[in-house]
Design a protein around this motif. Sequence first.
Motif, PDB file in Angstrom:
ATOM      1  N   ARG A 186      29.432   0.837  19.621  1.00  0.00           N
ATOM      2  CA  ARG A 186      28.749  -0.473  19.733  1.00  0.00           C
ATOM      3  C   ARG A 186      29.527  -1.647  20.318  1.00  0.00           C
ATOM      4  NH1 ARG A 186      26.958  -3.186  14.388  1.00  0.00           N
ATOM      5  NH2 ARG A 186      29.097  -3.288  14.051  1.00  0.00           N
ATOM      6  N   ALA A 187      30.854  -1.535  20.139  1.00  0.00           N
ATOM      7  CA  ALA A 187      31.897  -2.574  20.563  1.00  0.00           C
ATOM      8  C   ALA A 187      32.232  -2.391  22.164  1.00  0.00           C
ATOM      9  CB  ALA A 187      33.359  -2.494  20.035  1.00  0.00           C
ATOM     10  N   MET A 232      35.585  -6.141  18.263  1.00  0.00           N
ATOM     11  CA  MET A 232      35.969  -6.094  17.166  1.00  0.00           C
ATOM     12  C   MET A 232      35.383  -4.818  16.247  1.00  0.00           C
ATOM     13  SD  MET A 232      37.314  -8.971  14.445  1.00  0.00           S
ATOM     14  CE  MET A 232      38.543  -8.718  13.559  1.00  0.00           C
ATOM     15  N   ASN A 263      30.039  -1.187   9.647  1.00  0.00           N
ATOM     16  CA  ASN A 263      28.881  -2.393   9.473  1.00  0.00           C
ATOM     17  C   ASN A 263      27.875  -2.186  10.417  1.00  0.00           C
ATOM     18  OD1 ASN A 263      30.652  -3.227  11.397  1.00  0.00           O
ATOM     19  ND2 ASN A 263      30.815  -5.099  10.896  1.00  0.00           N
ATOM     20  N   PRO A 264      27.618  -0.811  10.685  1.00  0.00           N
ATOM     21  CA  PRO A 264      26.102  -0.824  11.654  1.00  0.00           C
ATOM     22  C   PRO A 264      24.978  -1.506  11.088  1.00  0.00           C
ATOM     23  CG  PRO A 264      26.322   0.979  10.107  1.00  0.00           C
ATOM     24  CD  PRO A 264      27.538   0.290  10.078  1.00  0.00           C
ATOM     25  N   PHE A 265      24.145  -2.104  11.943  1.00  0.00           N
ATOM     26  CA  PHE A 265      23.088  -2.826  11.614  1.00  0.00           C
ATOM     27  C   PHE A 265      22.061  -1.602  11.050  1.00  0.00           C
ATOM     28  CE2 PHE A 265      24.464  -5.334  15.403  1.00  0.00           C
ATOM     29  CZ  PHE A 265      24.943  -6.455  14.496  1.00  0.00           C
ATOM     30  N   PRO A 266      21.184  -2.171  10.374  1.00  0.00           N
ATOM     31  CA  PRO A 266      20.082  -1.167   9.679  1.00  0.00           C
ATOM     32  C   PRO A 266      19.167  -0.769  10.948  1.00  0.00           C
ATOM     33  CG  PRO A 266      19.863  -3.463   8.733  1.00  0.00           C
ATOM     34  CD  PRO A 266      21.070  -3.436   9.568  1.00  0.00           C
ATOM     35  N   LYS A 267      19.446  -0.811  12.135  1.00  0.00           N
ATOM     36  CA  LYS A 267      18.603  -0.341  12.936  1.00  0.00           C
ATOM     37  C   LYS A 267      18.725   1.018  13.534  1.00  0.00           C
ATOM     38  CE  LYS A 267      19.438  -4.995  14.806  1.00  0.00           C
ATOM     39  NZ  LYS A 267      18.328  -5.823  14.985  1.00  0.00           N
ATOM     40  N   ALA A 278      17.039   7.789  14.815  1.00  0.00           N
ATOM     41  CA  ALA A 278      17.312   7.728  13.476  1.00  0.00           C
ATOM     42  C   ALA A 278      18.154   6.431  13.009  1.00  0.00           C
ATOM     43  CB  ALA A 278      17.967   8.828  13.028  1.00  0.00           C
ATOM     44  N   PRO A 279      17.953   6.057  11.654  1.00  0.00           N
ATOM     45  CA  PRO A 279      18.577   4.793  11.398  1.00  0.00           C
ATOM     46  C   PRO A 279      20.116   5.023  10.958  1.00  0.00           C
ATOM     47  CG  PRO A 279      17.181   5.888   9.495  1.00  0.00           C
ATOM     48  CD  PRO A 279      17.087   6.551  10.690  1.00  0.00           C
ATOM     49  N   TYR A 286      22.809  -3.138  21.266  1.00  0.00           N
ATOM     50  CA  TYR A 286      22.743  -4.240  20.619  1.00  0.00           C
ATOM     51  C   TYR A 286      23.488  -5.596  21.594  1.00  0.00           C
ATOM     52  CZ  TYR A 286      22.994  -8.575  17.572  1.00  0.00           C
ATOM     53  OH  TYR A 286      22.934  -9.732  16.868  1.00  0.00           O
ATOM     54  N   GLY A 287      24.394  -5.242  21.808  1.00  0.00           N
ATOM     55  CA  GLY A 287      25.519  -6.092  22.816  1.00  0.00           C
ATOM     56  C   GLY A 287      24.970  -6.312  23.950  1.00  0.00           C
ATOM     57  N   PHE A 336      35.595  -3.411  12.394  1.00  0.00           N
ATOM     58  CA  PHE A 336      35.910  -4.043  11.106  1.00  0.00           C
ATOM     59  C   PHE A 336      36.383  -3.056  10.207  1.00  0.00           C
ATOM     60  CE2 PHE A 336      33.295  -6.946  13.191  1.00  0.00           C
ATOM     61  CZ  PHE A 336      33.715  -8.070  12.905  1.00  0.00           C
TER      62      PHE A 336
END
Lengths: 257, 267
Positions: A166-167, A95, A101-105, A149-150, A113-114, A97
């Motif tokens: 990311r998805a 999904m 909404n990236p993670f603060p990583k 980098a963030p 991540y996934g 959005f």
Amino acid sequence: MTDHASAPPAIEARDFSFWYGERKTLHEVSIQIAPKAVTAIIGPSGCGKSTFLRCVNRMNDLVVDTRTEGELVVEGRAVYGSGLDLVAHRQRVGMVFQRPNPFPKSIYDNVAYGPALNALVPRRALPEVVERCLRRAALWDEVKDRLQAPATGLSGGQQQRLCIARALANEPSVLLMDEPCSALDPIATLKVEELIFELKQDYTIVIVTHNMQQAARVASRTGFFEAGRLVEMGETQQIFTAPRNERTEAYITGRFG
Amino acid sequence: MGRFGASFITTSTWDPVAGQFGAWPAIVGTLLTSLLALSMAVPLSLGVAIYLPEFAPGPIRRPVATVIELLAAIPSVVYGLWGIFVLIPFLTTWVYPFLEARLGFLPFFTGPVYGPSVLSASIILTVMIVPFIMSVSREVLLAVPSGQREAALALGATRWEAVSTAIVPYAKSGIIGAVILGLGRALGETMAVTMLIGNRHEVAASLFAPGYTMAAVIANEFADAAGGPIHESALILMALLLFGVTVLVNAIARLMIWRVSLGRGNT
């Protein structure tokens, strides 16, 4: 365009209804969404299009006191069936959005991540996955020198493409997009739309949008929702040039209300 | 003040009548009680702060949070009294014998069990700082945008994975801030500690032994500085030292945050 009519639908709803508490927000929706194609869902605010999308990966579970009736099937599995492995289901149904909404990583960690969470690939293969997905999301060239980098330092459009990467890294077969461009400027929107067009050969994409031009540009089929009901569904061109339902016509010509 | 010299910090004898002032036991006592309290309070309050909004059944969330926050409003002298009449009897009857029996091979849990002790003071401090750390970190966790949770869940995270890999990391700097707030309160807390620590100028290995903290020394002895002006100056120097220790501990904590956020490439 009609060649996928023979293939079984990737997502199918039969008389599917949904309640937030006492309020019925989806009324007996029956819809078939073709695999490996872009399907747009349009309609006025509050018509239930986002609710429908969030039923497909059961994001609505976050809201307490909801209930459903009827059937919703994704790739042969009943979404609200008792035997569903929710974690595996959400891995298969990605999904994107409305707000990026990236993670603060770091950029790298966001994409990894996934696959890391769901142990899709061995850890040493992660860098390769990250590169492939960033390339796929047309972001690689912009970030390849600063993967650590963030992610929050990217522009809005880049963040949204990062969220798409990311998805994708989760190896989904279905991609749900909830107004993915509504927080982006026209140039960034264009890039994301090109990307969606690219991705449709491999993924079943459902995109909810307010923007009818966007639906017309990216989707092969379009469904029009109003007041929790699916009013009309058909080839995008037919919906926009020769709608069969007068409500659809009123909406797309701007004579709504 | 210069007359005290470095021996003020390094020596352990505190004898106002003889004019000997060594603050070492009070410094150690201050740091020890605060750090012990912190090590007990942080897991407890973070556990509650995460459990309440994420996993607790709806009807108990508000009441439990409100009750814990109320704990922060209780005057510390009341904590002290409660400590003397309820906590210490409970600890000396049940907890300390158990610790001694099970962990007696460690020097920390040996020796005669007095009621008032470093451990008793640390436990009352824990009770006092839990509401602070809990309510601040709860607020911070609730302020995490719902998009973060949704992003994690939509990627196939379980509820716990969403909390541990997305929500807590997002709130990390705020949580560390909450912990520092708790630490600051523990370092400066006077009344309840004075009532429970036993007030002895001594550094003992055992946590069952009484000790002293800097704030407690000042509070206890300032009113009747028996040793005259020199005693008074010693206490004022103690206060300056307490200020220094507090600033130092906070600086170290901030440095740690800074390094953590730098190392992780965050914000």
